[in-house]
Write a protein that holds these residues in place. Structure first.
Motif, mmCIF file in Angstrom:
data_model
loop_
_atom_site.group_PDB
_atom_site.id
_atom_site.type_symbol
_atom_site.label_atom_id
_atom_site.label_comp_id
_atom_site.label_asym_id
_atom_site.label_seq_id
_atom_site.Cartn_x
_atom_site.Cartn_y
_atom_site.Cartn_z
ATOM 1 N N THR A 196 44.784 15.883 2.976
ATOM 2 C CA THR A 196 45.992 16.174 2.192
ATOM 3 C C THR A 196 45.837 15.653 0.769
ATOM 4 O O THR A 196 46.271 16.300 -0.188
ATOM 5 N N THR A 197 45.243 14.456 0.626
ATOM 6 C CA THR A 197 44.997 13.940 -0.723
ATOM 7 C C THR A 197 44.139 14.908 -1.513
ATOM 8 O O THR A 197 44.434 15.260 -2.660
ATOM 9 N N LEU A 198 43.050 15.368 -0.894
ATOM 10 C CA LEU A 198 42.148 16.254 -1.603
ATOM 11 C C LEU A 198 42.819 17.564 -1.950
ATOM 12 O O LEU A 198 42.656 18.100 -3.039
ATOM 13 N N ALA A 199 43.606 18.102 -0.991
ATOM 14 C CA ALA A 199 44.222 19.408 -1.235
ATOM 15 C C ALA A 199 45.271 19.321 -2.342
ATOM 16 O O ALA A 199 45.460 20.265 -3.100
ATOM 17 N N SER A 200 45.969 18.181 -2.428
ATOM 18 C CA SER A 200 47.045 18.117 -3.407
ATOM 19 C C SER A 200 46.589 17.619 -4.764
ATOM 20 O O SER A 200 47.316 17.759 -5.740
ATOM 21 N N ALA A 201 45.386 17.044 -4.847
ATOM 22 C CA ALA A 201 44.948 16.498 -6.134
ATOM 23 C C ALA A 201 44.862 17.592 -7.191
ATOM 24 O O ALA A 201 45.296 17.411 -8.325
ATOM 25 N N LEU A 202 44.294 18.717 -6.810
ATOM 26 C CA LEU A 202 44.184 19.803 -7.781
ATOM 27 C C LEU A 202 45.559 20.348 -8.148
ATOM 28 O O LEU A 202 45.777 20.811 -9.256
ATOM 29 N N LEU A 203 46.501 20.274 -7.218
ATOM 30 C CA LEU A 203 47.853 20.730 -7.530
ATOM 31 C C LEU A 203 48.521 19.782 -8.508
ATOM 32 O O LEU A 203 49.250 20.212 -9.400
ATOM 33 N N VAL A 204 48.274 18.475 -8.355
ATOM 34 C CA VAL A 204 48.871 17.519 -9.278
ATOM 35 C C VAL A 204 48.352 17.760 -10.685
ATOM 36 O O VAL A 204 49.103 17.708 -11.657
ATOM 37 N N GLY A 205 47.072 18.055 -10.797
ATOM 38 C CA GLY A 205 46.493 18.263 -12.116
ATOM 39 C C GLY A 205 46.553 19.700 -12.569
ATOM 40 O O GLY A 205 45.788 20.104 -13.433
ATOM 41 N N PHE A 206 47.483 20.473 -12.016
ATOM 42 C CA PHE A 206 47.442 21.922 -12.202
ATOM 43 C C PHE A 206 47.635 22.341 -13.641
ATOM 44 O O PHE A 206 47.072 23.311 -14.098
ATOM 45 N N TYR A 207 48.468 21.605 -14.392
ATOM 46 C CA TYR A 207 48.752 22.000 -15.769
ATOM 47 C C TYR A 207 47.574 21.755 -16.694
ATOM 48 O O TYR A 207 47.539 22.272 -17.797
ATOM 49 N N THR A 241 46.891 19.390 -18.597
ATOM 50 C CA THR A 241 47.148 18.649 -19.837
ATOM 51 C C THR A 241 46.586 17.240 -19.679
ATOM 52 O O THR A 241 46.104 16.861 -18.621
ATOM 53 N N GLU A 242 46.661 16.459 -20.758
ATOM 54 C CA GLU A 242 46.141 15.090 -20.689
ATOM 55 C C GLU A 242 46.833 14.297 -19.591
ATOM 56 O O GLU A 242 46.186 13.630 -18.776
ATOM 57 N N GLY A 243 48.177 14.385 -19.591
ATOM 58 C CA GLY A 243 48.927 13.617 -18.606
ATOM 59 C C GLY A 243 48.613 14.062 -17.196
ATOM 60 O O GLY A 243 48.458 13.235 -16.289
ATOM 61 N N ALA A 244 48.489 15.371 -17.001
ATOM 62 C CA ALA A 244 48.246 15.880 -15.649
ATOM 63 C C ALA A 244 46.878 15.449 -15.151
ATOM 64 O O ALA A 244 46.723 15.057 -13.990
ATOM 65 N N VAL A 245 45.869 15.517 -16.024
ATOM 66 C CA VAL A 245 44.522 15.143 -15.579
ATOM 67 C C VAL A 245 44.470 13.653 -15.257
ATOM 68 O O VAL A 245 43.899 13.232 -14.242
ATOM 69 N N GLU A 246 45.099 12.839 -16.120
ATOM 70 C CA GLU A 246 45.112 11.399 -15.832
ATOM 71 C C GLU A 246 45.833 11.109 -14.525
ATOM 72 O O GLU A 246 45.355 10.326 -13.698
ATOM 73 N N ALA A 247 46.995 11.792 -14.342
ATOM 74 C CA ALA A 247 47.763 11.557 -13.115
ATOM 75 C C ALA A 247 46.970 11.996 -11.894
ATOM 76 O O ALA A 247 46.949 11.310 -10.869
ATOM 77 N N GLY A 248 46.286 13.141 -12.002
ATOM 78 C CA GLY A 248 45.513 13.641 -10.874
ATOM 79 C C GLY A 248 44.370 12.711 -10.516
ATOM 80 O O GLY A 248 44.114 12.440 -9.337
ATOM 81 N N TRP A 249 43.683 12.191 -11.540
ATOM 82 C CA TRP A 249 42.568 11.282 -11.275
ATOM 83 C C TRP A 249 43.055 10.002 -10.609
ATOM 84 O O TRP A 249 42.488 9.534 -9.621
ATOM 85 N N LYS A 250 44.138 9.452 -11.163
ATOM 86 C CA LYS A 250 44.675 8.218 -10.603
ATOM 87 C C LYS A 250 45.095 8.436 -9.155
ATOM 88 O O LYS A 250 44.816 7.617 -8.272
#
Lengths: 487, 314, 220
Positions: free
Chosen positions: A132-143, A145-154
């Motif tokens: 579930t973590t792996l599947a949702s990580a790309l969704l978190v970083g979907f936009y 943007t800088e914030g989305a990529v940082e949030a997705g990585w974290k």
């Protein structure tokens, strides 16, 4: 058979939807597959409530608790899918941010969550939880943007580390079971472990060690303080339907896993150990989230901290145990999902029409967006736990348990935090809703095709009212059966 | 009697073969760097030449300047008396001689530092201060390594440790020994002034540590200092062999056993020499302010070795 | 047969020492590629340990796990990390916030701590003390690497070391869990690496650097 069906559909749909390049075609396919899946989930729940638990082989099992959470995820998924059909036009097109990728990842996400609920083997549970973590990580970083990529990585890193600790806890449980005399094939089956309480009591130090790692590990996924650092970022930077899915469905997944482990521990060690840990983490989450909510400047981040707070309430409920504690906690998972979905849907709508979700920049929403503001107000009253909405009943139940056990620290923390949260959220929402809209950024939105979004929000509101006034009998029976599984 | 002869022979071997060791290292480095290199007997020729030259002393120098090379040579030769080479007993072996060995080398370093300060040149002072820094930081791991091995062998004598190690099984991998070996290798590099701590062949004064200290010396004094440096290199190599790989040392005084011991010793020395030359040819010299960090690694490893003597059985 | 038996025994008794060495060397490493090679060495030691344990205990399905570990952790993951390094064109510097000397001190402290922790639980867990301490040391050093190294790839590497430690802990206490679970865990790890690789590219494209300590937009 049915269990395999509800797993296969989202997996296959995730693959097939990639064939549809046009947004409308992808949406149509997604809605069809989604409807099929929701029907399957409803059917499973109905079958389980009729005939007891369903099993398919050694690895898939659906008992009453599973059915209860499947109903939860089914409702949330249905609402999110409905909302997404209209929201998806707001996502800026990119190579991997098109509609078909959104739906594909969403179905994959659903597949992993249903997998968590159906797992009968604790090792498989961990594997699918990591998925579930792996599947949702790309969704978190979907936009992207800088914030989305940082949030997705974290999100990816913190949750993977947390789940690594949970894996260690699972291994320790396995060792404890094997040393207590269970065979290696049975040592990870939840149904066997839940019954083997007296046997497991022989390896009590190992069970204690394992449970500590498990609560830290799965607590990371739930968002319990101090492992919550990923949550505000991920839930704020993700697209709003995904935020709703994360807050409303994924957190419940992790609660489900922890509740299963709690049952095993209580049966073998007695309630004292695990309940103390759960109440401790729950109270810490309540306090920290409640206090941090006062200083928030972003609407979606505020809602994310509200999720942390409510997960704290749920953890405290499970930790208190007893009839009303567990009843309240389980009911709260459902009510919180609906209320949080409503709030995130409204926040998403605000963000897309006004252009920002920063609270200081949002003024006079009541004048500009009357329907959305109404939804926000309903959501606010619901989320702070006021009647006539459902969260009042579940929180009241947990409080009642705290008082009847004379657990004054828990009761005090609950009451105090609920008051603080009430004040903080009302303050922030009033800032947003009242006043007159000024400068650019608060333009009146064009009449656009937002029918689906409002339809979803409307369903949420209706459900909240229904569950606030009365709990439908079939649901109540399912809830009671789920409680019985946990006792 | 035979023991006395063997021990004396050991010590003489350590002292007299040192320049040859230096020559072999230079030749091997030259070969690795695709040069022909000078003959392996060149250091002897250098010593002979220096002994026949005039000894210039700066006007401002005192007796310290003149006495330093003599003290260094005497102390280094004395330290050679404590090392087991061919059989696990040395010319002078006593309980606690691990500390004596370290401090004899420390006296040598101290004397040369004072002497170069006394010489009055700027580079002498710079060399002394750098040498003092490296020496201070290298002393702790040196002691800890020897302590760790002494705890294992339950004796505080270098010969005792060698004797104990001979009776251990070669194939039993010992954590303490691996950690101690790496720490001692780093310390040996620091003590003898080889790359990556100090480049012995550099001509740039600002990069020198040891060479800067001996810039003012000439004639027989310089010969004594050069010879002491070579003996020190031989001592550190023999120390590493004696502590970590002493198998082959003869326990009896028979001629065959002694020949085998000499042969095996030369093989092990050759291995160390090859390792040193490869490292010197491939690694760059560390900048001065990174050298303390390098020695900190040695200290951490040595400390871990001491702690491990308590944790593991071996 | 005697020689193989001897080899197996030697592997089992010296694996812990070698793992401690790789951990300490990782603390001193200044380049990411060095750490990747050390990770591969760790995986080789783990594979040998799995094979030796399987041989000594006569459990044949352990060989399947060993093959899987070989493919995934010795070849797959290091190769993927090196490929990422090549494609990203980032500086190879490790981004350490502690110098190598101090890192080795802290790492030695963590190794001692793991021995202490294992002593507390040893009688429950029927395993050789050194190997279990090596597993805990791997876990702690993975966490240490993640905290003190600020490059994104080093965080991924620290995570891999942590997972190696957990795998070793499972191995020495139970000879591995049921085969399906082990396969699932390794598969999850590979998928996780894939995801992290995608994200590393995105970080590089969005921020133009790979220094995680400079990602500070989201706070509070």
């Amino acid at each position: 058979m049915l269990l395999a069906f509800i797993l296969v559909i989202p997996a296959v749909a995730a693959g097939l939807v990639l064939m549809f390049n046009l947004r409308r075609a992808a949406t149509a396919f997604a809605v069809t597959a989604g409807a099929l899946e929701v029907a399957g989930l409803a059917l499973t729940a109905w079958r389980v409530s009729r005939t007891g638990s369903l099993e398919a082989g050694k690895y898939l099992r659906a008992d009453a608790l599973t059915a209860f959470f499947l109903v939860n995820v089914g409702v949330v998924f249905f609402l999110v899918l409905l909302y997404s059909t209209s929201y998806i036009r707001h996502i800026p097109p990119g190579r991997f941010s098109s509609a078909r990728w959104f739906y594909s990842l969403l179905f994959l996400f659903l597949f992993t969550m249903v997998g968590v609920y159906l797992a009968a083997n604790l090792g498989l549970l961990w594997i699918v939880m990591e998925a579930t973590t792996l599947a949702s990580a790309l969704l978190v970083g979907f936009y992207n943007t800088e914030g989305a990529v940082e949030a997705g990585w974290k999100y990816l890193i913190v949750c993977t580390v947390g789940l690594a600790f949970a894996l260690f806890g699972t291994i320790v449980f396995y060792v404890a079971a094997v040393h207590a005399g269970l065979g290696p094939d049975d040592a990870l089956q939840w149904s066997v472990l839940a019954q083997a309480g007296p046997m497991l009591a022989k390896s009590s130090t190992l069970i204690k060690l394992g449970f500590v790692f498990l609560i830290v590990g799965y607590g990371t996924k739930i968002g319990l303080v101090p492992m919550h650092s990923w949550l505000p970022d991920a839930h704020a930077e993700a697209p709003s339907p995904i935020s709703a899915m994360l807050s409303a469905a994924l957190l419940n997944c992790a609660v489900y896993a922890l509740a299963r482990y709690n049952t095993i521990t209580v049966h073998s060690l007695g309630p004292a150990f695990s309940h103390h840990l759960l109440i401790f983490f729950g109270a810490a989450s309540l306090l920290v989230a409640g206090l941090l909510m006062i200083v928030q400047q972003d609407l979606k981040r505020l809602l994310a901290y509200s999720s942390v707070e409510h997960m704290g309430i749920i953890a405290t409920g499970i930790g208190l145990g007893g009839l009303f504690g567990v009843y309240g906690a389980l009911l709260h998972t459902f009510n919180h999902s609906i209320a949080k979905s409503l709030l995130f849907f409204s926040a998403g709508h605000v963000r897309e029409t006004v252009g920002t979700s920063r609270i200081p920049a949002l003024r006079g929403l009541a004048r500009n967006l009357p329907w959305t503001s109404a939804a926000l107000v309903i959501g606010l009253i619901a989320i702070v736990g006021l009647p006539p909405f459902g969260l009042f009943i579940s929180e009241f139940s947990i409080l009642r348990e705290a008082f009847s056990q004379s657990h004054w620290p828990a009761a005090l923390v609950l009451l105090g935090t609920l008051s603080v949260v009430f004040g903080a959220m009302t303050y922030h929402f009033m800032r947003m809703l009242t006043g007159s809209p000024e400068r650019a950024g608060s333009e009146v939105p064009a009449k656009s095709k937002t029918g689906a979004e409002f339809f979803a929000m409307g369903i949420c509101a209706v459900l909240l009212v229904i569950f606030g006034v009365t709990i439908p009998a079939p649901f109540n029976n399912l809830l009671k059966a789920a409680m019985a599984v946990l006792q | 009697m035979m023991n006395f002869v063997m021990n004396a022979a050991q010590m003489l071997l350590l002292v007299l073969a040192a320049p040859l060791l230096r020559g072999v290292i230079s030749k091997l480095k030259a070969r690795i760097q695709k040069r022909r290199g000078a003959s392996v007997w060149r250091p002897y020729a250098d010593l002979w030449k220096l002994l026949h030259k005039e000894d210039f002393v700066p006007n401002t120098a005192s007796a310290v300047f003149r006495a330093a090379p003599v003290i260094v040579f005497a102390v280094t030769v004395a330290a050679a008396a404590f090392l087991p080479l061919l059989h696990p007993a040395a010319f002078l072996a006593m309980d606690g001689d691990i500390f004596l060995f370290v401090y004899l080398l420390a006296i040598a370093r101290f004397s040369i530092s004072l002497g170069s300060l006394d010489g009055g040149s700027a580079f002498g002072g710079m060399g002394s201060s750098r040498e003092a820094l490296v020496a201070t930081l290298a002393e702790a791991p040196f002691f800890l390594v020897l302590t760790a091995l002494a705890i294992l062998a339950k004796t505080a004598s270098l010969s005792g440790i060698a004797a104990w190690t001979i009776h251990q099984d070669f194939f039993d991998v010992s954590t303490v020994h691996i950690l101690a070996f790496v720490a001692l290798a780093i310390v040996a590099v620091a003590e003898t002034g080889r790359v990556p701590v100090d480049n012995p062949t550099t001509h740039l004064e600002l990069t020198m540590i040891h060479e800067a200290m001996v810039l003012e010396y000439s004639g027989p004094s310089l010969a004594l200092i050069e010879w002491s440096q070579a003996i020190k290199l031989h001592l550190m190599a023999a120390l590493m062999i004696g502590l970590f790989a002493p198998w082959g040392m003869s326990e009896t005084a028979g001629l065959g056993a002694v020949a085998v011991a000499i042969g095996l010793y030369l093989v092990k020395l050759l291995c160390l020499v090859v390792g040193l030359c490869v490292v010197e040819s491939s690694v760059a010299k560390l900048r001065m302010y990174v050298v303390p960090d390098f020695l900190r690694v040695a200290s951490a490893l040595a400390l871990l070795a001491v702690i491990f003597t308590a944790i593991t059985k071996r | 047969m005697g020689l193989i038996e001897l080899a197996a025994v030697k592997v089992l008794s010296s694996a812990a020492v070698l793992l401690f060495s790789t951990v300490l060397l990782m603390a001193t490493a200044k380049r990411i590629t060095t750490c990747v090679y050390l990770l591969a060495v760790q995986a080789v030691i783990l594979t040998l340990e799995v094979v030796a344990a399987g041989y000594m205990e006569h459990v044949p399905e352990v060989y399947i796990i060993a093959g899987m570990v070989l493919l995934a952790k010795v070849i797959g993951i290091p190769y993927a990390l090196l490929w990422l390094m090549k494609k990203l064109h980032t500086p190879h510097d490790v981004g350490a916030s502690l110098s190598p000397g101090y890192s080795v001190f802290v790492m030695s402290g963590l190794i001692v701590l793991s021995f202490v922790a294992v002593r507390l639980y040893l009688q429950e867990l029927h395993a050789t003390e050194v190997m279990l301490a090596a597993a805990v040391a791997l876990i702690l050093s993975g966490a240490f690497l993640m905290v003190t190294r600020s490059k994104a790839l080093m965080q991924v590497l620290g995570l891999m070391v942590l997972e190696n430690g957990i795998f070793l802990a499972a191995l020495v206490t139970t000879f591995g869990m049921p085969l399906i679970v082990e396969i699932g865990i390794v598969f999850d790890l590979l998928m996780g690496l894939l995801l992290m690789g995608i994200f590393v590219f995105r970080i590089r494209d969005t921020f133009d650097h790979l220094d995680v300590s400079r990602l500070r937009r989201l706070r509070g």
